[in-house]
Write a protein that holds these residues in place. Structure first.
Motif, PDB file in Angstrom:
ATOM      1  N   TRP A 568      44.075  50.901  43.474  1.00  7.36           N
ATOM      2  CA  TRP A 568      43.610  49.666  42.837  1.00  7.36           C
ATOM      3  C   TRP A 568      44.792  48.753  42.543  1.00  7.36           C
ATOM      4  O   TRP A 568      45.884  49.215  42.207  1.00  7.36           O
ATOM      5  N   LYS A 570      45.743  45.153  40.290  1.00  8.40           N
ATOM      6  CA  LYS A 570      45.313  44.175  39.282  1.00  8.40           C
ATOM      7  C   LYS A 570      46.172  42.931  39.452  1.00  8.40           C
ATOM      8  O   LYS A 570      47.395  43.019  39.378  1.00  8.40           O
ATOM      9  N   LEU A 575      48.053  48.769  39.972  1.00  8.46           N
ATOM     10  CA  LEU A 575      47.452  48.982  38.653  1.00  8.46           C
ATOM     11  C   LEU A 575      47.973  50.273  38.048  1.00  8.46           C
ATOM     12  O   LEU A 575      47.913  51.335  38.677  1.00  8.46           O
ATOM     13  N   LYS A 583      40.188  56.801  36.899  1.00  5.83           N
ATOM     14  CA  LYS A 583      40.031  56.487  38.320  1.00  5.83           C
ATOM     15  C   LYS A 583      39.385  57.665  39.023  1.00  5.83           C
ATOM     16  O   LYS A 583      39.868  58.798  38.954  1.00  5.83           O
ATOM     17  N   ASP A 597      43.180  43.165  30.073  1.00  8.32           N
ATOM     18  CA  ASP A 597      42.465  43.667  31.246  1.00  8.32           C
ATOM     19  C   ASP A 597      41.832  42.547  32.055  1.00  8.32           C
ATOM     20  O   ASP A 597      41.296  42.791  33.139  1.00  8.32           O
ATOM     21  N   SER A 600      41.857  39.875  38.242  1.00 11.74           N
ATOM     22  CA  SER A 600      41.232  40.343  39.478  1.00 11.74           C
ATOM     23  C   SER A 600      41.598  41.806  39.721  1.00 11.74           C
ATOM     24  O   SER A 600      42.740  42.214  39.476  1.00 11.74           O
ATOM     25  N   TYR A 601      40.635  42.557  40.226  1.00 12.74           N
ATOM     26  CA  TYR A 601      40.830  43.965  40.566  1.00 12.74           C
ATOM     27  C   TYR A 601      40.490  44.139  42.044  1.00 12.74           C
ATOM     28  O   TYR A 601      39.405  43.739  42.485  1.00 12.74           O
ATOM     29  N   CYS A 603      40.147  46.830  45.122  1.00  7.68           N
ATOM     30  CA  CYS A 603      40.036  48.217  45.575  1.00  7.68           C
ATOM     31  C   CYS A 603      40.545  48.275  47.018  1.00  7.68           C
ATOM     32  O   CYS A 603      40.068  47.535  47.878  1.00  7.68           O
ATOM     33  N   LYS A 615      37.625  42.734  46.371  1.00  5.64           N
ATOM     34  CA  LYS A 615      38.149  42.216  45.109  1.00  5.64           C
ATOM     35  C   LYS A 615      37.006  41.769  44.211  1.00  5.64           C
ATOM     36  O   LYS A 615      36.018  41.213  44.681  1.00  5.64           O
TER      37      LYS A 615
END
Length: 1170
Positions: A568, A570, A575, A583, A597, A600-601, A603, A615
């Motif tokens: 991941w 961030k 991250l 996770k 937090d 944008s995240y 994967c 995303k």
């Protein structure tokens, strides 16, 4: 949620390192070849004087080249200078100053020569310079005197450094100078003031130069400003005035240019560098700067504005950027413009750089050296470092301007050629060798490579090769004869095979074959096609409040033969999975979401061949950031406009702003709410009170909460005025019988309206119309002495400050102090209502005897004794209050069957008056309280025993107890039974009807009045009920059934083994084997035989033993399994099969008639084994 697009080659399984599509061909290092320069220092080489000097020059060739240098076009003898050395197997020069020496002595132009027997390669001409950071000349600067509103330039004039220093302005206390469109630093380092204000005197100004190599900062002596002004400076009244300049008496002026001077100028810039145009203008008010290009638009992709729009930068200029640019400076008084003519020149740049030429004997070739520039560069050819004109003639070589043509080359044609193209702005130097070789084809990559690629992607298969003449290369698949080219395939000049879109059928073995006149070579590549990695359930955008839990899904499908890794990001950075995050393979969970937090995240699902990513954006709703830059404008005597810049709302819209104020006279440091404004505004008019030194701050509020307060505004003091109100909550009350204390709530800072706030207190007796008494008080209380008892007074309290008195105050009625009442209630009558309550009646006292305000009549009573003998009672006094001027009341919560006494008093604010005569009364008998310590015991399954104690409060003579009980089983309830007992009975035994049911008992005591409060208890559960339920539960479990089967099987195997072992021991007639007779005392003699067995099979001593007749004798314990069952028939389990089969109770007759029972009985076998 969004799925970012991967690059076109992002999923390529194995992107081979090509020799360069259409690029230069490399000769393998094991073959003879001329030198090639591989590494060299930059053309303008600036070095730190504190370090050793390093001038790099590295080359390759076969044989390995040797190196020598020239300095300023003359041979540089490295061996003669002890400070200079050359690295081993390299041409890099090292000049060492550890033993002394001046680096400046080695400045000059250096060039490296790399030579072997096939030719000589040259480096660029390297200009070596030593970095310089000269000291600032000492100078004493007089204060700079300037009129407010005039322009000003503070010159820096830094000492010339190499490279040029970085310039910045600070105060002498190392505080940065705040820059804006009025005050800013020019590109030349000078500090420009478009117009000077008085506030510019608050600091001094020092120019600082930071030198790159020495990492030093030199500071010029500071400038001090003295600003002449027509108006004294007042930060709370004029700094934020909407028309500040005119308010300060500064004349407004049209703009004029401070830099550059005049209306036009010109500038030359080299192609590929940055163009920086600058316009700095003076004027009042401060002018705005705008940029334009004549006859076209500014190049939006390369142009950017700097220094508050005063500078225009165009990056990497080209010839198209030449032309006329102009800047427009404007304010409300007018505008002016300056035109800058830009000419773009160019140092030489390559159009076609010469490449190494590899030929076979007898082949033709050419070297091309094409460059462009402004002005047009000239081309000079050299061979092995010497001008081509002075080289020996070569009939196979022809020079045609920028091209050298070779015909029918031979081995003797091998050399290194240099092309030098130059103009007044610079030069380019390129080496290209001519190598003549006879080499059969050879493959340069490992054989039989395995390449894995992803379905539907694009890939290139490389087959690096070499040969001279240059071989031709063809590709084949799975041994088929057709050459692969065209359609889905494309073969590049260097032999690489490109497959435009990989399909499943493209999997297989690919063969590349290189051929020339000297032979051929081939190699194979095995291609495997893998399924792509895809995220089929992507994370979705989410909005969450702080403290909640968020889960982002990321479910992936991939080729099972490849290892999958899910990671991941961030905000596009890796991250960190802390203790608030979890996770998993298909999700990311964030516990206790915080503002950090937010973001944008991404994967990323990746294998060793490809990856897919998705995303999502997590929006965290947080408290807003604090407002900033508070500004006071529109200053008036009773109002001011407050303006602020809102902070970030942190994804939750701001609903309102709370404006608070603080004043420094009455409550310094204490903030009070002043006004509230809607969340959509950023300014508001505040109504102010006179004579308050205000300071404001703003708090933003959204759905999540409130922001931190903003930084305070500047202070603003309003002028004074007489008070417009008087203190509130005025009271007059006596604290003693001969005084009256007058109190009020003091006025706060916003109602004082002026200095020295005080209070004028007036009072007089009511209805006497006597003159007013008055006194001035600075606090919030005043005590009037020597007053009659409880007399009404008229009271007035008026505010006053140094500007005058407040409005006429209202009149408040107060009373002087009270004294104790002088009379008691008379004719008190008591009537018994029931066993716990009585009613009272009395006559009113005269008002003049109260001597104060009548609060209540109060009855004091106490329990004198109980009518029951030997019962101790508490004689604590209690009271009942009857508020106001009442003549009757009820006293309740008395104890029945008791003797009481009662007295009455009158109560005012001072206290109790004298007591009335004592009245006596008796309460009748009542019902008793519940029996104490009711206990239910179950000694066995047949009986239940009940025990209890007498009630704590009999409330009369006990006549007995009543017991009601009934059996129940779950929801079923049996018939209720009733038992009555005498007063002395405290035990009872119940015979159970069955061992399963439980009982519920309710017990109460009785007097002649009736039954009292009851208490209820239940019998305990039968002791085997839980065990039975547990056994039933276990018996139905699969694991328990399997365990029992395994035990039974183990026992059966054990019995068989024991039976076999005992059978092998056998029985032998003793008299046939032995001549010695046995005595009758021998315990082993019975039928003339012995059991011979191993020592391990002897029975245990002290335990159960087997008798000769086959029965088991219990030596110490008479217990049996029957004693532990519930039925008494010897069965252990439900069908009786287990114990019934192996029971040890047999008739004696049955065992005596079977001689071999000892050997064959399973039970005996077990004991024998033990």
């Amino acid at each position: 949620m969004a799925r970012p697009q991967p690059p076109p080659w992002g999923h390529t399984a194995f992107l081979l390192c090509l020799l360069g599509i259409g690029g230069a061909i490399e000769i393998p290092m094991d073959l003879p070849q001329p030198p090639t320069i591989t590494k060299q220092s930059v053309k303008d080489h600036i070095v730190d004087p504190r370090d050793n000097i390093l001038i790099e020059c590295e080359a390759k060739g076969n044989p390995a080249p040797s190196f020598h240098w020239t300095r300023n076009s003359r041979f540089f003898n490295v061996a003669k200078d002890p400070r200079v050395s050359m690295r081993r197997r390299s041409g890099t020069l090292v000049i060492d100053f550890r033993s002394g020496g001046r680096p400046e002595e080695y400045e000059g132009e250096y060039q490296c020569f790399a030579r072997n027997k096939f030719g000589t390669a040259l480096s660029n001409r390297i200009r070596l310079q030593v970095s310089k950071s000269p000291l600032w000349p000492k100078e004493n600067l007089d204060p700079v005197v300037v009129q407010e509103g005039a322009p000003l330039t503070l010159q820096c004039n830094p000492p010339p450094g190499l490279p040029s220093p970085v310039i910045f302005w600070m105060s002498s206390s190392m505080e940065p100078i705040t820059q804006d469109k009025r005050v800013s630093q020019g590109h030349n380092g000078d500090l420009y003031f478009s117009n000077v204000l008085v506030q510019d005197m608050q600091t001094d100004y020092s120019c600082n130069a930071r030198f790159h190599f020495t990492h030093t900062i030199q500071q010029k002596n500071p400038f001090t400003l003295k600003v002449l002004t027509n108006h004294p400076y007042n930060d709370s009244s004029l700094r934020n005035h909407p028309d500040m300049y005119s308010a300060r008496g500064v004349a407004e002026r049209t703009p004029s240019f401070m830099y550059p001077q005049g209306t036009s100028s010109s500038q030359m810039v080299l192609r590929g560098t940055d163009l920086l145009l600058e316009c700095i203008a003076s004027g009042v008010p401060t002018p705005d700067i705008a940029w334009y290009k004549k006859g076209g638009d500014l190049p939006s992709d390369k142009a950017k504005f700097e220094n508050f729009n005063k500078a225009l930068r165009i990056t990497s200029v080209s010839e198209e950027d030449s032309g006329e640019y102009f800047c427009l400076a404007s304010n409300k008084m007018g505008s002016i413009r300056h035109t800058i003519s830009v000419r773009v020149k160019a140092a030489p740049y390559w159009l076609e750089e010469p490449k190494n030429l590899i030929l076979a004997p007898g082949e033709d070739g050419r070297l091309v050296c094409r460059a462009n520039g402004n002005p047009k560069p000239t081309v000079q050819w050299m061979v092995n470092g010497e001008p081509l004109q002075s080289a020996p003639p070569n009939p196979n070589r022809e020079v045609a301007g920028d091209t050298i043509i070779f015909r029918d080359t031979q081995i003797s044609s091998r050399a290194v050629y240099q092309c030098n193209t130059s103009n007044e702005h610079g030069y380019l130097l390129a080496n290209a060798f001519v190598s003549v070789l006879d080499v059969p084809p050879r493959m340069l990559s490992p054989r039989n490579q395995l390449i894995r690629v992803i379905l539907y992607n694009r890939t290139r298969l490389d087959c690096p090769f070499f040969g001279s003449p240059i071989p031709t290369l063809r590709w084949f698949k799975n041994g088929q004869g057709s050459n692969l080219d065209g359609g889905n395939y494309h073969v590049y000049e260097n032999g690489s095979l490109e497959i435009k879109m990989i399909r499943k059928e493209d999997q297989g073995i690919y063969t590349c074959v290189a051929t020339n006149i000297l032979g051929k070579a081939e190699n194979q590549v095995r291609l495997e096609v893998k399924d792509p990695t895809r995220i089929f359930r992507m994370p979705e955008d989410q909005t969450a409040k702080r403290g909640t839990t968020v889960q982002l899904e990321c479910r992936v499908k991939h080729d099972p033969s490849l290892k999958l890794t899910v990671s991941w990001l961030k905000d596009d950075e890796p991250l960190y999975i802390g203790n608030r995050m979890k996770k998993e393979d298909d999700s990311l969970t964030i516990f206790g979401v915080a503002e950090r937090d937010h973001g944008s995240y991404t994967c990323i699902a990746s294998t060793e061949l490809d990856q897919d990513l998705a995303k999502a954006y997590l929006t965290v709703l947080g408290r807003p950031d604090r407002p900033r830059d508070l500004e006071l404008t529109d200053l008036a005597e009773r109002s001011v406009r407050l303006t602020w810049i809102p902070g970030d709302d942190n994804n939750s819209p701001i609903t309102e702003y709370v404006v608070q104020f603080e004043e420094d006279q009455f409550q310094p440091g204490i903030w009070h709410d002043h006004s509230k404004f809607p969340g959509g505004v950023n300014s508001g008019v505040l109504q102010l009170s006179p004579y308050v030194n205000y300071q404001f701050r703003v708090i933003a509020v959204n759905e999540v909460g409130s922001s931190h307060p903003s930084l305070p505004s500047e202070r603003y003091r309003t002028s004074g005025a007489p008070p417009e109100s008087n203190p509130g909550d005025v009271k007059g009350e006596g604290t003693r019988k001969n005084n009256m204390e007058i109190t009020w709530t003091p006025m706060n800072a916003t109602s004082a309206f002026g200095p020295n706030l005080r209070y004028i207190v007036r009072w007089r007796r009511r209805e006497t119309r006597e003159t007013w008494n008055n006194v001035t008080v600075w606090g919030s209380r005043y005590v009037v002495g020597q007053t009659p008892v409880y007399v009404p007074y008229e009271i007035r309290v008026q505010a006053e400050n140094d500007f005058g008195k407040g409005p006429e105050p209202d009149t408040v009625i107060g009373y002087s102090g009270e004294d104790y009442p002088r009379a008691a209630p008379t004719d008190v009558k008591v009537r018994v209502l029931n066993s716990t309550a009585i009613s009272l009646q009395w006559n009113r006292v005269y008002s003049d005897t109260v001597q104060g305000q009548l609060r209540e009549y109060r009855a004091y009573y106490w329990r004198e004794s109980s009518l029951l003998k030997n019962l101790w009672v508490s004689q604590k006094r209690q009271h009942a209050s009857f508020s106001g001027d009442r003549l009757r009341g009820v006293v309740s919560r008395l104890f029945p069957y008791s003797n009481y006494k009662l007295e009455m008093v009158v109560v005012n604010g001072r206290g109790d008056g004298p007591r009335s005569e004592t009245k006596e009364f008796t309460t009748p008998e009542g019902v008793p309280s519940a029996p104490r310590r009711f206990r239910v015991r179950q000694p066995n399954l047949q009986t239940i025993t009940l025990e209890w104690d007498h009630p704590e409060h009999p409330n009369g003579i006990l006549t007995g107890y009543s017991l009601r009980y009934a059996a129940f089983n779950g929801t079923k309830v049996g018939k209720q039974m009733v038992e009555n007992f005498s007063p002395n009975d405290t035990k009872f035994t119940v015979q159970r009807a069955d061992p399963v049911s439980r009982y519920r008992f309710t017990l109460s005591a009785r007097t002649q009045v009736g039954a009292g409060e009851a208490v209820t208890e239940e019998s305990p559960a039968p002791p085997n009920e839980a065990y039975t339920n547990n056994q039933a539960d276990i018996a139905t479990q699969g694991w328990f059934i399997g365990l029992m089967c395994a035990i039974a099987l183990l026992v059966l195997i054990l019995l068989i083994v024991c039976f076999i072992k005992r059978s092998r021991g056998g029985k032998y007639p003793v008299r046939e084997k032995k001549d010695v007779p046995l005595g009758p005392e021998d315990p082993k003699e019975e039928d003339g035989s012995f059991d011979y067995s191993d020592e391990d099979n002897k029975p245990l001593q002290g335990g159960s033993q087997t008798s000769l007749d086959g029965t088991i004798k219990q030596q110490e314990s008479d217990d049996s399994l029957v004693d532990y069952g519930e039925g008494g028939e010897g069965q252990f389990n439900e069908d009786g099969s287990f114990i019934g089969q192996y029971t040890v109770k047999k008739d004696k007759e049955e065992t005596e008639g079977n001689e071999s029972s000892e050997a064959t009985s399973p039970v005996n076998a077990i004991y024998s084994l033990a």
